[in-house]
Structure formats: C-alpha cells, structure tokens
Design an enzyme around this catalytic site. Structure first.
Site, PDB file in Angstrom:
ATOM      1  N   CYS A 164       0.802  -1.228   0.000  1.00  0.00           N
ATOM      2  CA  CYS A 164       0.000   0.000   0.000  1.00  0.00           C
ATOM      3  C   CYS A 164       0.830   1.271   0.000  1.00  0.00           C
ATOM      4  O   CYS A 164       0.276   2.378   0.065  1.00  0.00           O
ATOM      5  CB  CYS A 164      -0.971  -0.020   1.182  1.00  0.00           C
ATOM      6  SG  CYS A 164      -2.115  -1.416   1.098  1.00  0.00           S
ATOM      7  N   HIS A 301      -2.056   8.242   6.511  1.00  0.00           N
ATOM      8  CA  HIS A 301      -2.306   6.944   5.892  1.00  0.00           C
ATOM      9  C   HIS A 301      -3.572   6.305   6.462  1.00  0.00           C
ATOM     10  O   HIS A 301      -4.307   5.648   5.719  1.00  0.00           O
ATOM     11  CB  HIS A 301      -1.119   6.010   6.133  1.00  0.00           C
ATOM     12  CG  HIS A 301      -1.319   4.620   5.606  1.00  0.00           C
ATOM     13  ND1 HIS A 301      -1.383   4.346   4.258  1.00  0.00           N
ATOM     14  CD2 HIS A 301      -1.519   3.422   6.241  1.00  0.00           C
ATOM     15  CE1 HIS A 301      -1.581   3.040   4.083  1.00  0.00           C
ATOM     16  NE2 HIS A 301      -1.664   2.459   5.271  1.00  0.00           N
ATOM     17  N   LYS A 331      -9.294   8.567   3.496  1.00  0.00           N
ATOM     18  CA  LYS A 331      -9.833   7.219   3.343  1.00  0.00           C
ATOM     19  C   LYS A 331     -11.231   7.069   3.957  1.00  0.00           C
ATOM     20  O   LYS A 331     -11.913   6.088   3.699  1.00  0.00           O
ATOM     21  CB  LYS A 331      -8.870   6.195   3.936  1.00  0.00           C
ATOM     22  CG  LYS A 331      -7.556   6.093   3.154  1.00  0.00           C
ATOM     23  CD  LYS A 331      -6.646   5.036   3.737  1.00  0.00           C
ATOM     24  CE  LYS A 331      -5.361   4.898   2.940  1.00  0.00           C
ATOM     25  NZ  LYS A 331      -4.425   6.014   3.155  1.00  0.00           N
ATOM     26  N   HIS A 336      -9.696   2.430   1.415  1.00  0.00           N
ATOM     27  CA  HIS A 336      -8.247   2.281   1.217  1.00  0.00           C
ATOM     28  C   HIS A 336      -7.980   1.871  -0.222  1.00  0.00           C
ATOM     29  O   HIS A 336      -8.293   0.750  -0.626  1.00  0.00           O
ATOM     30  CB  HIS A 336      -7.703   1.241   2.192  1.00  0.00           C
ATOM     31  CG  HIS A 336      -6.208   1.134   2.162  1.00  0.00           C
ATOM     32  ND1 HIS A 336      -5.396   2.041   1.507  1.00  0.00           N
ATOM     33  CD2 HIS A 336      -5.362   0.211   2.712  1.00  0.00           C
ATOM     34  CE1 HIS A 336      -4.144   1.697   1.648  1.00  0.00           C
ATOM     35  NE2 HIS A 336      -4.093   0.583   2.371  1.00  0.00           N
ATOM     36  N   PHE A 393       1.840   3.616   4.137  1.00  0.00           N
ATOM     37  CA  PHE A 393       2.490   2.475   4.785  1.00  0.00           C
ATOM     38  C   PHE A 393       1.881   1.183   4.252  1.00  0.00           C
ATOM     39  O   PHE A 393       0.709   1.152   3.871  1.00  0.00           O
ATOM     40  CB  PHE A 393       2.305   2.546   6.302  1.00  0.00           C
ATOM     41  CG  PHE A 393       2.608   3.895   6.899  1.00  0.00           C
ATOM     42  CD1 PHE A 393       3.742   4.608   6.519  1.00  0.00           C
ATOM     43  CD2 PHE A 393       1.754   4.463   7.831  1.00  0.00           C
ATOM     44  CE1 PHE A 393       4.027   5.855   7.065  1.00  0.00           C
ATOM     45  CE2 PHE A 393       2.020   5.706   8.378  1.00  0.00           C
ATOM     46  CZ  PHE A 393       3.155   6.407   8.001  1.00  0.00           C
ATOM     47  N   PHE A 395       1.956  -3.506   4.032  1.00  0.00           N
ATOM     48  CA  PHE A 395       2.348  -4.822   4.529  1.00  0.00           C
ATOM     49  C   PHE A 395       3.828  -5.066   4.220  1.00  0.00           C
ATOM     50  O   PHE A 395       4.360  -4.611   3.208  1.00  0.00           O
ATOM     51  CB  PHE A 395       1.516  -5.918   3.877  1.00  0.00           C
ATOM     52  CG  PHE A 395       0.166  -6.130   4.513  1.00  0.00           C
ATOM     53  CD1 PHE A 395      -0.175  -5.563   5.729  1.00  0.00           C
ATOM     54  CD2 PHE A 395      -0.786  -6.931   3.885  1.00  0.00           C
ATOM     55  CE1 PHE A 395      -1.409  -5.770   6.309  1.00  0.00           C
ATOM     56  CE2 PHE A 395      -2.027  -7.147   4.457  1.00  0.00           C
ATOM     57  CZ  PHE A 395      -2.347  -6.569   5.672  1.00  0.00           C
TER      58      PHE A 395
END
Length: 407
Positions: A164, A301, A331, A336, A393, A395
């Site tokens: 992301c 984020h 968001k 997202h 940010f 995974f």
C-alpha cells in the site's frame, strides 16, 4: 545533495470520488463518500461486500482493439488518469515523440486475468484457448508495460511493487531520478483493481469493516469505533518534471516535490510501527529541509484499522504535537485505495492546495487515547496550504512519506 528541483505539472484521477480532477475536488470539499456495496462480493463469499464504487471507463473510441486487449482493469484506470495528467501538463503526442519520458507506477496485483486463465485451463486443458491478452494483463508490470506502449514512452520503465506504499514510492523514485539529472520528465502514479477477485484474501484476514448497514459511515479513520478498512481503487497519475525544463516549455507548475522519506519496520509482516512511521516522516522533512512547524496539512495513511491508526497517531503526535498542521485521512471518503493510495492522496492533496481547503476526516465521532491528541479536521477547513506531508504504509513494513510545497 539535491542538484535539480522537481515539480508536478499535471495530475489525473479516476476514483470512487469522480472520473476527473474537477469531480474529485468537489467531492473532497463536500466530504462526500464514494463507498457502497458490491453484491457480487456477497455472492462470491465475502464476509464484507463494502468497497469504493468505481465506474469502469469506456475505452472504445479512445484506444484501438489491439491496445485494449493488453489492458487489465487497473490498467484502464491508469490510462484514463495518465491521459488527463498529460493533457493538464500540455504534453501531447508530438512532445512524446520528440522527447524521452519515463514511467513509474505502483501496482501490486492483477487478479482477474490470472483467475480467468486458470479457470479456462481447468475446464479445457488447452493453452491455445487462452489468447495473447492474458499474459500482458496478468503480469505485475502490466500497467507500465501498457502505458509505455500506448503513449510511446522511451524513458525509465518499471513497476513499483510495495504493497500500500507502492504509489508513493513510485513518486519518490521518480523524484530521485529527476534530481540526479537522469530524466527530465517521468509519468508517475498508482493504480488498484476493484474486481471481486482482488480483495478476497484481505477479506479472509477479517481486515474489512462489517458495517454494511451504513456503507458511507463504515470507513472511520482514527475513530474509537473503527472496525476495519474498506477497500477502494482506481488510478492516479502525476507528471513529474525538472523545474527548469518545465519553465522553459511554459508549463503551469502545480507544486514542487521537496521531500521523500522511507523506512522499513523490520517486524511482523502485517505489524505496523510507530517508529517506522516516524522515521519515514522525519526523513521526508529532512530531505525537504523543513521542520514540522512548516507543515500546514498531513494527509494521514490511517486506513480505519484498529492497530494501524493507533500506531500512526502515536507517530503523528510525536512529530506534530503543538504544531499548526491539520491532519485528516481521506480514506473516510475513498476507503483504502491500496496500491494506488500513495499517488491518489498526493493528487487529493494538490487539489486541496489549489482549492484552499482541508478535506474532512470523515466519520470521526469518538476519539481514542491516541487520536484525541491530534489536530484532526473533522469537517472541511478553509486553509492556505503551502506545505503538505502525505503518508503511505504497507504490509511487509514498507513506509513512504512525501512532502510537496507550493511554488
């Protein structure tokens, strides 16, 4: 040492908020959500059918059949955004034929062609039935390979795959190439598919909000009662250009990219980190030669997940406590947008900078112990934005932060 300045001369967007910059700017100012229910997800077996509702573009008449054949869904969104960005930048076919332009896009999946090809093989057991389109649609580099073919781009050409944070890193890398004098112009961006196949594994993790009785209130960044993210998607594109080059050709400059920061968490594959977030933001500010006092707005984020929002709030409080910066996560309106988010949120930030406002952090009603400390814009705020910081940010502990400044 930064030897060249990098500016943005064109932006394009195709999202659940609208199909061009004008529609999206209006939605941002009004705090209008683009989230709804996808019935196909329920039928397919999702726990949550919530998603950003993104219209598929009609490409017949814009692209010939041969070029359309290689485009996956996310490539279609990217094409529409890139088309708008080039038009805004005053970059036409003649310019592209005479000059070297690069292409860096964030993308981290292409689900539909992979699944459809596998289904054909299971049923027919004959590769001859797959056709040529599937290979170009299914590769992770599908977006950049198609955009560079369609627009005949001859510069740097690769896809940034960083979960992301992909779209944000693409812009950061484009900025670095221009600073070093290796490119004069780079088309950067991010894109995310919205089909029922693309997010099934995320749904399996229980990562999505279950608030399906009230879709537009489901994505609740920083709110105490958040219960998970809402997936979204579309495409965002930006024309990055060396400052003197832009001035020489008479381009209208939207803003300057002055800072890029990054970090890795070095922890669990899905574990966020306040320290990693802080380092990326601080590096971006250091790169820009700015202090937190200079920042007018932070596009957070915050995806509306219990853990992620808390860790980012801790990092934001550490850096911006007592400062003037407004903070919001768009968001709440878009969900997202995953691989696209780092690029789309720079587009959203530029639209706010141009319009003189901060879009609201939608659905923030009850603070938690960490978000209570932040200067969150819970409604649209009229404000002059000269410096904006945007966080992304992902995974695997990948973090990116960008700083843009009014020229």
């Amino acid at each position: 040492m930064n030897t060249k300045r990098v500016v943005i001369t064109g932006i394009g967007i195709w999202s659940c908020l609208g199909k061009n910059v004008e529609e999206v700017a209006q939605a941002l100012r009004e705090g209008r959500s683009g989230i709804g229910i996808d019935p196909e997800r329920t039928t397919y077996g999702y726990q949550s059918a919530l998603t950003g509702i993104v219209e598929r573009p009609r490409l017949k008449g814009l692209l010939d059949r041969r070029l359309r054949n290689g485009l996956a869904e996310e490539g279609e969104y990217a094409f529409m955004a890139a088309r708008e960005a080039f038009a805004m930048a005053g970059v036409d076919e003649t310019y592209l034929d005479r000059n070297e332009v690069g292409c860096l896009f964030g993308n981290d999946s292409s689900s539909t062609p992979v699944i459809e090809a596998a289904d054909i093989m299971r049923e027919k057991h004959d590769t001859a039935l797959l056709g040529s389109g599937y290979i170009f649609q299914s590769m992770n580099s599908t977006v950049t390979m198609n955009l560079t073919t369609i627009f005949r781009l001859r510069g740097i050409n690769f896809t940034v795959s960083a979960a992301c944070a992909s779209g944000s890193h693409a812009i950061g890398l484009g900025c670095m190439l221009i600073r070093q004098g290796l490119q004069e112009m780079v088309l950067c961006g991010g894109t995310q598919e919205v089909n029922k196949y693309s997010m099934a594994t995320f749904d399996a993790l229980g990562a999505f909000s279950k608030r399906m009785d009230d879709p537009q209130r489901a994505s609740r960044p920083f709110d105490h009662d958040r219960d998970g993210l809402v997936p979204g998607g579309g495409g965002a594109a930006l024309v990055l250009e060396e400052y003197d080059h832009a001035v020489a050709r008479g381009a209208h400059i939207l803003c300057e990219v002055v800072g890029y920061g990054f970090s890795g968490n070095g922890g669990g594959i899905s574990q966020p980190s306040d320290e990693g977030s802080f380092i990326a933001m601080q590096r971006a500010l250091d790169d820009a030669g700015l202090s937190p006092d200079a920042v007018d707005y932070v596009n957070a984020h915050a995806t509306s997940t219990p853990q992620g929002d808390s860790f980012e709030a801790i990092a934001l409080d550490r850096l911006f406590a007592g400062k003037k910066a407004w903070i919001s996560s768009t968001k709440g309106m878009t969900g997202h947008e995953c691989w696209m988010a780092g690029a789309s949120e720079i587009v959203y930030s530029i639209l706010m900078m141009q319009g003189g406002f901060v879009a609201p952090n939608l659905n923030f009603e009850h603070p938690d112990e960490h978000s209570a400390k932040l200067r969150l814009a819970t409604t649209t705020q009229e404000a002059r934005l000269d410096v904006v910081l945007s966080n992304s940010f992902g995974f695997g502990g990948t973090n990116s932060a960008l700083v843009i400044r009014r020229v």
